[in-house]
Motif scaffolding. Sequence first.
Motif, PDB file in Angstrom:
ATOM      1  N   GLN A  13      -2.464  19.195   7.646  1.00  0.00           N
ATOM      2  CA  GLN A  13      -1.743  20.229   8.393  1.00  0.00           C
ATOM      3  C   GLN A  13      -1.867  21.575   7.688  1.00  0.00           C
ATOM      4  OE1 GLN A  13       2.302  18.815   8.911  1.00  0.00           O
ATOM      5  NE2 GLN A  13       1.800  18.026  10.942  1.00  0.00           N
ATOM      6  N   ALA A  14      -1.766  22.611   8.463  1.00  0.00           N
ATOM      7  CA  ALA A  14      -1.776  23.960   7.902  1.00  0.00           C
ATOM      8  C   ALA A  14      -0.678  24.096   6.847  1.00  0.00           C
ATOM      9  CB  ALA A  14      -1.576  24.990   9.009  1.00  0.00           C
ATOM     10  N   GLY A  15      -1.026  24.739   5.760  1.00  0.00           N
ATOM     11  CA  GLY A  15      -0.098  24.885   4.652  1.00  0.00           C
ATOM     12  C   GLY A  15      -0.253  23.817   3.595  1.00  0.00           C
ATOM     13  N   GLY A  16      -0.980  22.762   3.914  1.00  0.00           N
ATOM     14  CA  GLY A  16      -1.176  21.667   2.985  1.00  0.00           C
ATOM     15  C   GLY A  16      -2.285  21.954   1.976  1.00  0.00           C
ATOM     16  N   ASN A  84      -5.555  25.162  -1.513  1.00  0.00           N
ATOM     17  CA  ASN A  84      -4.129  25.242  -1.234  1.00  0.00           C
ATOM     18  C   ASN A  84      -3.871  26.138  -0.032  1.00  0.00           C
ATOM     19  OD1 ASN A  84      -3.590  23.680  -3.547  1.00  0.00           O
ATOM     20  ND2 ASN A  84      -3.533  25.511  -4.841  1.00  0.00           N
ATOM     21  N   SER A  85      -2.682  26.010   0.512  1.00  0.00           N
ATOM     22  CA  SER A  85      -2.271  26.841   1.649  1.00  0.00           C
ATOM     23  C   SER A  85      -3.339  26.847   2.733  1.00  0.00           C
ATOM     24  CB  SER A  85      -1.976  28.275   1.180  1.00  0.00           C
ATOM     25  OG  SER A  85      -0.989  28.298   0.182  1.00  0.00           O
ATOM     26  N   LEU A  86      -3.756  25.666   3.115  1.00  0.00           N
ATOM     27  CA  LEU A  86      -4.843  25.539   4.081  1.00  0.00           C
ATOM     28  C   LEU A  86      -4.491  26.202   5.406  1.00  0.00           C
ATOM     29  CD1 LEU A  86      -5.967  21.985   3.144  1.00  0.00           C
ATOM     30  CD2 LEU A  86      -7.560  23.854   3.601  1.00  0.00           C
ATOM     31  N   LYS A  87      -5.514  26.798   6.001  1.00  0.00           N
ATOM     32  CA  LYS A  87      -5.387  27.465   7.291  1.00  0.00           C
ATOM     33  C   LYS A  87      -6.339  26.808   8.285  1.00  0.00           C
ATOM     34  CE  LYS A  87      -4.698  31.884   4.907  1.00  0.00           C
ATOM     35  NZ  LYS A  87      -5.203  33.285   4.762  1.00  0.00           N
ATOM     36  N   PRO A  88      -6.046  26.873   9.557  1.00  0.00           N
ATOM     37  CA  PRO A  88      -6.969  26.298  10.549  1.00  0.00           C
ATOM     38  C   PRO A  88      -8.391  26.845  10.417  1.00  0.00           C
ATOM     39  CG  PRO A  88      -4.871  26.764  11.580  1.00  0.00           C
ATOM     40  CD  PRO A  88      -4.784  27.326  10.189  1.00  0.00           C
ATOM     41  N   GLU A  89      -8.521  28.098  10.008  1.00  0.00           N
ATOM     42  CA  GLU A  89      -9.863  28.671   9.858  1.00  0.00           C
ATOM     43  C   GLU A  89     -10.617  28.128   8.648  1.00  0.00           C
ATOM     44  OE1 GLU A  89      -6.957  30.328  10.233  1.00  0.00           O
ATOM     45  OE2 GLU A  89      -6.936  32.182   9.029  1.00  0.00           O
ATOM     46  N   ASP A  90      -9.959  27.330   7.828  1.00  0.00           N
ATOM     47  CA  ASP A  90     -10.648  26.650   6.736  1.00  0.00           C
ATOM     48  C   ASP A  90     -11.360  25.390   7.223  1.00  0.00           C
ATOM     49  OD1 ASP A  90      -7.868  27.406   4.596  1.00  0.00           O
ATOM     50  OD2 ASP A  90      -9.800  28.449   4.692  1.00  0.00           O
TER      51      ASP A  90
END
Length: 123
Positions: A13-16, A84-90
């Motif tokens: 999930q985003a933020g993970g 860290n702080s994964l975003k959908p664009e990653d």
Amino acid sequence: QVQLVESGGGLVQAGGSLRLSCTASERSFSNYLMGWFRQTPGKEREFVAASSWSGGRTYYADSVEGRFTISTDNAKNTVYLQINSLKPEDTAVYYCAAGTYYSRNSLRGTDYWGDGTLVTVSS
């Protein structure tokens, strides 16, 4: 046969956070810089980060600096990418590579590549 094998991708999930690993099949990569690239469908492969095996030299793309950390474990012939702080664009396939030099904001002379590991970030 010399190989780079990535692992650690998945759905998050985003933020993970995720930690990707890339293990070299032998120590012949000791003279290389190790790096990570990523690619999404229809786009060119994008440089993410690179490091010397000693960790004394590290390089990051502007778009990921502060969230991504590259590190190495010489004893395990392994390079890591902590995200860290994964975003959908990653969301992308992340590739490990061994290259000979860093120039113009990318790892160059990339003689060896892994097959990639998929990271999917849900919003």
